[in-house]
Design an enzyme around this catalytic site. Structure first.
Site, PDB file in Angstrom:
ATOM      1  N   GLN A  93       0.784  -1.264  -0.168  1.00 35.57           N
ATOM      2  CA  GLN A  93      -0.070   0.111   0.065  1.00 35.57           C
ATOM      3  C   GLN A  93       1.095   1.403   0.062  1.00 35.57           C
ATOM      4  O   GLN A  93       1.688   1.516   0.989  1.00 35.57           O
ATOM      5  CB  GLN A  93      -0.960   0.159   1.366  1.00 35.57           C
ATOM      6  CG  GLN A  93      -1.891   1.130   0.999  1.00 35.57           C
ATOM      7  CD  GLN A  93      -2.853   1.430   2.071  1.00 35.57           C
ATOM      8  OE1 GLN A  93      -2.239   1.753   3.276  1.00 35.57           O
ATOM      9  NE2 GLN A  93      -4.192   1.157   2.157  1.00 35.57           N
ATOM     10  N   TYR A 119      -5.753  11.317   3.881  1.00 33.21           N
ATOM     11  CA  TYR A 119      -4.452  11.517   3.612  1.00 33.21           C
ATOM     12  C   TYR A 119      -4.308  12.367   2.486  1.00 33.21           C
ATOM     13  O   TYR A 119      -5.264  13.047   2.109  1.00 33.21           O
ATOM     14  CB  TYR A 119      -3.648  10.504   3.768  1.00 33.21           C
ATOM     15  CG  TYR A 119      -3.457   9.704   4.943  1.00 33.21           C
ATOM     16  CD1 TYR A 119      -2.681  10.411   6.182  1.00 33.21           C
ATOM     17  CD2 TYR A 119      -3.987   8.600   5.409  1.00 33.21           C
ATOM     18  CE1 TYR A 119      -2.556   9.789   7.447  1.00 33.21           C
ATOM     19  CE2 TYR A 119      -3.946   7.873   6.515  1.00 33.21           C
ATOM     20  CZ  TYR A 119      -3.371   8.541   7.455  1.00 33.21           C
ATOM     21  OH  TYR A 119      -3.137   8.049   8.803  1.00 33.21           O
ATOM     22  N   ARG A 121      -7.733   2.374  -2.768  1.00 29.75           N
ATOM     23  CA  ARG A 121      -8.599   2.401  -1.414  1.00 29.75           C
ATOM     24  C   ARG A 121      -9.216   3.834  -1.259  1.00 29.75           C
ATOM     25  O   ARG A 121      -8.279   4.930  -1.236  1.00 29.75           O
ATOM     26  CB  ARG A 121      -7.647   2.153  -0.266  1.00 29.75           C
ATOM     27  CG  ARG A 121      -8.748   2.050   1.174  1.00 29.75           C
ATOM     28  CD  ARG A 121      -7.826   1.383   2.151  1.00 29.75           C
ATOM     29  NE  ARG A 121      -8.506   0.411   2.927  1.00 29.75           N
ATOM     30  CZ  ARG A 121      -8.735   0.254   4.318  1.00 29.75           C
ATOM     31  NH1 ARG A 121      -7.815   0.963   4.978  1.00 29.75           N
ATOM     32  NH2 ARG A 121      -9.243  -0.739   4.897  1.00 29.75           N
ATOM     33  N   GLY A 123      -9.440  -5.814   9.359  1.00 29.70           N
ATOM     34  CA  GLY A 123      -8.309  -5.568   9.896  1.00 29.70           C
ATOM     35  C   GLY A 123      -7.946  -5.932  11.216  1.00 29.70           C
ATOM     36  O   GLY A 123      -7.260  -6.854  11.496  1.00 29.70           O
ATOM     37  N   ARG A 124      -8.463  -5.255  12.213  1.00 28.16           N
ATOM     38  CA  ARG A 124      -8.268  -5.695  13.678  1.00 28.16           C
ATOM     39  C   ARG A 124      -8.147  -7.237  13.948  1.00 28.16           C
ATOM     40  O   ARG A 124      -7.614  -7.751  14.704  1.00 28.16           O
ATOM     41  CB  ARG A 124      -9.476  -4.952  14.552  1.00 28.16           C
ATOM     42  CG  ARG A 124      -8.785  -3.345  14.831  1.00 28.16           C
ATOM     43  CD  ARG A 124     -10.029  -3.003  15.866  1.00 28.16           C
ATOM     44  NE  ARG A 124      -9.713  -3.509  17.116  1.00 28.16           N
ATOM     45  CZ  ARG A 124     -10.518  -3.264  18.293  1.00 28.16           C
ATOM     46  NH1 ARG A 124     -11.393  -2.157  18.263  1.00 28.16           N
ATOM     47  NH2 ARG A 124     -10.319  -3.914  19.340  1.00 28.16           N
TER      48      ARG A 124
END
Length: 359
Positions: free
Chosen positions: A98, A178, A225, A316-317
């Site tokens: 990424q 971002y 993404r 994810g988590r």
């Protein structure tokens, strides 16, 4: 009815299941943003994911402001990533890198950084993580028009380096407040040139970056993404549906391997989406494989696939503390809880010491 355990083709990548490992910043690199040996075991343990999307990885010193985060702009970083990627492949996995530019989220106190850049002169709210502790964010300066070709070169170089390290492809991080997200959304983009104002102008940089990366790795090894809904680090949009429909249509025309959409649930509470779901409209505008992420468990993931809302789901988590997550899902085994206190520490605890299930 598609199952989460069914294989799927993501551009040039044949994934054995639809359980993707979402990018997870874990801060186990050196201060010079070089991957460390413990990362070999961490990624190898999670190779049973249909596809691993690496932790967000900086394309340049200017664009990376997170302490102990990964980079991929120099030869030392490439060499450090090679055994990690090789370990994943030796374990039967697939992994893409990424690519990350944080924009205004970079603090100038980080070594070698100057004033952060963004779409416009804005300041992220709150405080930044630095090697000196938390510091208030500072105002970014607008990225100059003559700097954009240099930015595109940074993305090309990072994509080329990812291939050199052995990655199966790349994902462009255009989400979560971002740099590319700062250009997309109107709370941070006040430009009056060809990169600001209209939706066509605000998606322009994303299109240029995606095309530049695809020239290097191929559009069938390039993914993107996006996070269309809700405030992310002070970045939001007053009318996100047409914006992100247009972005999805543009990316579909470029022919990327898959589109990865991070959209939290919508219930009016803090940290959730502030508008009804936008992903369904993006799904309609994008012709390739469509991946959803955020707050999914096995049942919600299977429902999303059955209803046609997505073709695969990113977790994810759950992958932090369950390195063998596909096995646990397939055998209805209990999921281990993660320890938030060790998310961003630099040691093995809470990183490579979560065991696989015994049955």
């Amino acid at each position: 009815m598609p199952s989460i355990f069914d294989p799927i083709r993501l551009g040039a990548i044949e994934a054995p299941n639809r359980i993707l490992m979402a990018p997870l910043t874990r801060a186990r690199n050196t201060r010079d943003h070089v991957a460390t040996p413990i990362m070999i075991e961490y990624y190898r343990q999670r190779a049973s994911a249909g596809l691993i999307v690496s932790e967000a990885t900086g394309i340049s010193l200017q664009g990376l402001g997170w302490p102990y985060a990964a980079g991929i702009w120099n030869e030392t970083q490439i060499e450090a990533w090679r055994p990690i990627v090789a370990a994943v492949k030796e374990a039967g996995g697939r992994i893409i890198s990424q690519l990350w530019h944080m924009g205004r989220a970079v603090h100038p106190s980080m070594p070698g950084r100057g004033q952060p850049v963004s779409a416009s002169a804005t300041t992220q709210p709150g405080e930044d993580h630095t090697y000196e502790g938390k510091r208030p964010f500072v105002e970014a300066r607008p990225l100059h028009l003559d700097e954009i070709p240099l930015l595109l070169d940074d993305y090309r170089r990072a994509a080329r380096n990812a291939l050199a390290a052995g990655f199966d492809g790349v994902q462009i991080h255009a989400a979560n407040g971002y740099l590319l997200d700062q250009f997309l959304r109107d709370s941070t983009n006040f430009r009056t040139d060809r990169y600001g104002g209209s939706i066509e102008n605000r998606i322009r940089l994303l299109g240029e970056v995606t095309s530049a990366v695809a020239e290097v790795v191929g559009n069938n090894r390039t993914s993107v993404r996006l996070s269309p809904n809700g405030d992310r680090r002070g970045v939001n949009d007053s009318n996100p549906r047409p914006l992100f429909e247009a972005a999805a249509a543009m990316l579909s025309d470029i022919g990327i391997a898959f589109l990865d959409v991070r959209e939290p649930g919508y219930d009016g509470t803090f940290g959730k989406a502030d508008k009804p779901p936008i992903a369904p409209y993006m799904r309609g505008a994008f012709e390739g494989p469509f991946v959803l992420n955020t707050d999914y468990d096995f049942a919600k993931a299977q429902t999303a696939l059955a209803q046609g809302a997505a073709d695969a789901i990113g977790f994810g988590r759950l992958f932090i503390s369950n390195p063998d997550l596909p096995h646990r899902f397939a055998n209805d085994l209990p999921l281990a809880p993660d320890d938030m206190a060790t998310w961003y520490t630099q040691g093995e605890q809470g990183y490579i010491d979560y065991p696989s299930a015994k049955s």
